[in-house]
Design an enzyme around this catalytic site. Sequence first.
Site, PDB file in Angstrom:
ATOM      1  N   ARG A   1      34.610 -53.865  30.729  1.00 18.87           N
ATOM      2  CA  ARG A   1      35.375 -54.836  29.879  1.00 18.87           C
ATOM      3  C   ARG A   1      35.432 -56.337  30.758  1.00 18.87           C
ATOM      4  O   ARG A   1      35.915 -56.129  31.535  1.00 18.87           O
ATOM      5  CB  ARG A   1      36.410 -54.769  28.294  1.00 18.87           C
TER       6      ARG A   1
ATOM      7  N   ARG B   1      47.159 -59.136  14.281  1.00 19.19           N
ATOM      8  CA  ARG B   1      47.613 -58.706  15.383  1.00 19.19           C
ATOM      9  C   ARG B   1      49.064 -60.166  15.182  1.00 19.19           C
ATOM     10  O   ARG B   1      49.638 -60.498  16.614  1.00 19.19           O
ATOM     11  CB  ARG B   1      46.690 -58.960  16.065  1.00 19.19           C
TER      12      ARG B   1
ATOM     13  N   ARG C   1      48.076 -59.705  28.406  1.00 20.44           N
ATOM     14  CA  ARG C   1      47.538 -58.488  27.256  1.00 20.44           C
ATOM     15  C   ARG C   1      48.841 -57.975  26.830  1.00 20.44           C
ATOM     16  O   ARG C   1      48.857 -58.397  25.435  1.00 20.44           O
ATOM     17  CB  ARG C   1      46.101 -58.537  26.812  1.00 20.44           C
TER      18      ARG C   1
ATOM     19  N   ARG D   1      38.231 -47.489  32.071  1.00 18.24           N
ATOM     20  CA  ARG D   1      37.795 -47.554  30.358  1.00 18.24           C
ATOM     21  C   ARG D   1      36.170 -48.126  31.135  1.00 18.24           C
ATOM     22  O   ARG D   1      35.607 -49.068  31.812  1.00 18.24           O
ATOM     23  CB  ARG D   1      38.343 -48.095  30.073  1.00 18.24           C
TER      24      ARG D   1
ATOM     25  N   LYS E   1      43.652 -47.191  21.021  1.00 17.18           N
ATOM     26  CA  LYS E   1      43.380 -47.530  19.358  1.00 17.18           C
ATOM     27  C   LYS E   1      41.553 -47.410  18.846  1.00 17.18           C
ATOM     28  O   LYS E   1      41.233 -46.220  17.944  1.00 17.18           O
ATOM     29  CB  LYS E   1      43.457 -48.569  19.178  1.00 17.18           C
TER      30      LYS E   1
HETATM   31  P1  AP5 Z   1      40.838 -46.983  24.545  1.00 14.88           P
HETATM   32  O1  AP5 Z   1      40.710 -46.607  22.892  1.00 14.88           O
HETATM   33  O2  AP5 Z   1      39.614 -48.178  24.629  1.00 14.88           O
HETATM   34  O3  AP5 Z   1      41.833 -47.997  23.646  1.00 14.88           O
HETATM   35  P2  AP5 Z   1      42.184 -49.583  22.613  1.00 14.88           P
HETATM   36  O4  AP5 Z   1      43.896 -49.233  22.349  1.00 14.88           O
HETATM   37  O5  AP5 Z   1      41.373 -49.682  21.746  1.00 14.88           O
HETATM   38  O6  AP5 Z   1      42.382 -50.742  23.864  1.00 14.88           O
HETATM   39  P3  AP5 Z   1      42.228 -52.330  23.938  1.00 14.88           P
HETATM   40  O7  AP5 Z   1      41.911 -52.565  24.783  1.00 14.88           O
HETATM   41  O8  AP5 Z   1      40.137 -52.010  23.348  1.00 14.88           O
HETATM   42  O9  AP5 Z   1      43.028 -52.606  22.540  1.00 14.88           O
HETATM   43  P4  AP5 Z   1      42.557 -54.796  23.103  1.00 14.88           P
HETATM   44  O10 AP5 Z   1      43.800 -54.260  22.092  1.00 14.88           O
HETATM   45  O11 AP5 Z   1      43.576 -55.292  24.075  1.00 14.88           O
HETATM   46  O12 AP5 Z   1      41.549 -55.145  22.563  1.00 14.88           O
HETATM   47  P5  AP5 Z   1      41.036 -55.812  21.749  1.00 14.88           P
HETATM   48  O13 AP5 Z   1      39.742 -54.939  21.834  1.00 14.88           O
HETATM   49  O14 AP5 Z   1      41.314 -55.145  20.117  1.00 14.88           O
HETATM   50  O15 AP5 Z   1      41.505 -46.477  25.321  1.00 14.88           O
HETATM   51  C1  AP5 Z   1      41.425 -46.730  26.409  1.00 14.88           C
HETATM   52  C2  AP5 Z   1      40.438 -45.978  27.511  1.00 14.88           C
HETATM   53  O16 AP5 Z   1      41.923 -44.515  27.525  1.00 14.88           O
HETATM   54  C3  AP5 Z   1      39.145 -44.821  27.303  1.00 14.88           C
HETATM   55  O17 AP5 Z   1      38.857 -45.605  28.659  1.00 14.88           O
HETATM   56  C4  AP5 Z   1      39.130 -44.061  26.917  1.00 14.88           C
HETATM   57  O18 AP5 Z   1      38.420 -43.309  27.091  1.00 14.88           O
HETATM   58  C5  AP5 Z   1      40.639 -43.436  27.137  1.00 14.88           C
HETATM   59  N1  AP5 Z   1      41.804 -42.917  27.022  1.00 14.88           N
HETATM   60  C6  AP5 Z   1      42.002 -43.048  25.546  1.00 14.88           C
HETATM   61  N2  AP5 Z   1      42.575 -42.451  24.417  1.00 14.88           N
HETATM   62  C7  AP5 Z   1      42.844 -41.323  25.873  1.00 14.88           C
HETATM   63  C8  AP5 Z   1      43.563 -39.994  26.167  1.00 14.88           C
HETATM   64  N3  AP5 Z   1      44.198 -39.881  24.608  1.00 14.88           N
HETATM   65  N4  AP5 Z   1      43.890 -39.562  27.500  1.00 14.88           N
HETATM   66  C9  AP5 Z   1      43.289 -40.134  28.577  1.00 14.88           C
HETATM   67  N5  AP5 Z   1      42.898 -40.780  28.586  1.00 14.88           N
HETATM   68  C10 AP5 Z   1      42.200 -41.844  27.221  1.00 14.88           C
HETATM   69  O19 AP5 Z   1      40.725 -56.652  21.381  1.00 14.88           O
HETATM   70  C11 AP5 Z   1      40.730 -57.599  22.998  1.00 14.88           C
HETATM   71  C12 AP5 Z   1      40.661 -59.155  22.181  1.00 14.88           C
HETATM   72  O20 AP5 Z   1      39.745 -60.115  21.870  1.00 14.88           O
HETATM   73  C13 AP5 Z   1      42.179 -59.753  22.642  1.00 14.88           C
HETATM   74  O21 AP5 Z   1      42.905 -59.919  24.041  1.00 14.88           O
HETATM   75  C14 AP5 Z   1      42.132 -60.723  21.757  1.00 14.88           C
HETATM   76  O22 AP5 Z   1      41.133 -61.972  22.997  1.00 14.88           O
HETATM   77  C15 AP5 Z   1      41.115 -60.901  21.260  1.00 14.88           C
HETATM   78  N6  AP5 Z   1      41.733 -60.140  19.507  1.00 14.88           N
HETATM   79  C16 AP5 Z   1      40.885 -59.454  19.077  1.00 14.88           C
HETATM   80  N7  AP5 Z   1      41.001 -58.647  17.980  1.00 14.88           N
HETATM   81  C17 AP5 Z   1      42.130 -60.313  17.784  1.00 14.88           C
HETATM   82  C18 AP5 Z   1      43.212 -60.494  16.457  1.00 14.88           C
HETATM   83  N8  AP5 Z   1      43.599 -59.463  15.478  1.00 14.88           N
HETATM   84  N9  AP5 Z   1      43.452 -62.048  16.885  1.00 14.88           N
HETATM   85  C19 AP5 Z   1      43.189 -62.252  17.853  1.00 14.88           C
HETATM   86  N10 AP5 Z   1      42.713 -62.348  18.681  1.00 14.88           N
HETATM   87  C20 AP5 Z   1      41.891 -60.524  18.908  1.00 14.88           C
HETATM   88 MG    MG Z   2      39.652 -51.263  21.791  1.00 11.18          MG
END
Ligand code: AP5
Ligand code: MG
Length: 216
Positions: free
Chosen positions: A161, A88, A172, A127, A13
């Site tokens: 992270r 979410r 998660r 990552r 994402k």
């Molecule tokens: P990356 O782009 O980082 O993936 P992502 O989908 O953004 O993964 P996240 O771990 O950030 O998602 P998440 O939803 O768990 O975390 P968030 O920060 O939103 O890619 C991952 C890896 O793959 C990278 O190394 C990249 O280089 C590689 N990659 C990408 N595309 C590729 C491809 N095509 N081929 C190969 N490799 C590839 O949330 C974290 C925490 O915050 C949550 O757990 C929660 O506690 C809190 N939070 C955030 N939003 C909310 C909300 N709305 N409500 C409540 N709590 C929330």
């Molecule tokens: Mg992310």
Amino acid sequence: MRIVLVGPPGAGKGTQAHLLAKSLGIPHVSTGDLFRANISQGTPLGVQAKSFMDAGKLVPDEVTIGMAKDRIAQDDCAGGFLLDGFPRNLVQAEALDGILKEWGVALDAVLDLEVPEDEIVKRIAGRRLCRRNGAHVFHVDYNPPKTEGVCDECGGELYQRSDDTEEAVRVRLDVYHNETEPIIAYYGEQGLVSTISALGPVEEVTQRLLAALGRA
Ligand code: AP5
Ligand code: MG
């Protein structure tokens, strides 16, 4: 355009939102990045969010919805935005609908990134994120930085992270299936969802997303 990007942890994402937002000329709004910026600045909101994030659980809705609303109310979002990681759950999705309705605008699309679980585990394990800008995302094998530990885009230090542990990732994924997946059906009823495979090279996934938006 007003777009929501949804998908499991590690789907890509953040990677895709950064590229799509540039290509569409709209801001990339990631609630995860906003929480991490608050944590690194030691704000009260960051202190509140940290324990939930490290455990892999959702930060409470009242905190998250308020933060997201404040961000999309800023001037740069007036012409559109790309939401990454918000909403979410159904409460957040209904709150967002209410906010947009109040403003007399609506979502244009919900992009649902699909990726198998074994690939998620590999993506998260390798990552690396930039400390200066959380939208600068790398992978030790799939997208390595030119210099180990250094961001190609801004020279910031790369780090892993604190919620990328095996245990937090398991939580998660459960949270995603139980709380986030229902919003796909909710938006599906509004005819807004395009489901896109997140497998394959980053640029190919971006092209699929742009095609789904009619911008390829
Ligand atoms: P990356 O782009 O980082 O993936 P992502 O989908 O953004 O993964 P996240 O771990 O950030 O998602 P998440 O939803 O768990 O975390 P968030 O920060 O939103 O890619 C991952 C890896 O793959 C990278 O190394 C990249 O280089 C590689 N990659 C990408 N595309 C590729 C491809 N095509 N081929 C190969 N490799 C590839 O949330 C974290 C925490 O915050 C949550 O757990 C929660 O506690 C809190 N939070 C955030 N939003 C909310 C909300 N709305 N409500 C409540 N709590 C929330
Ligand atoms: Mg992310």
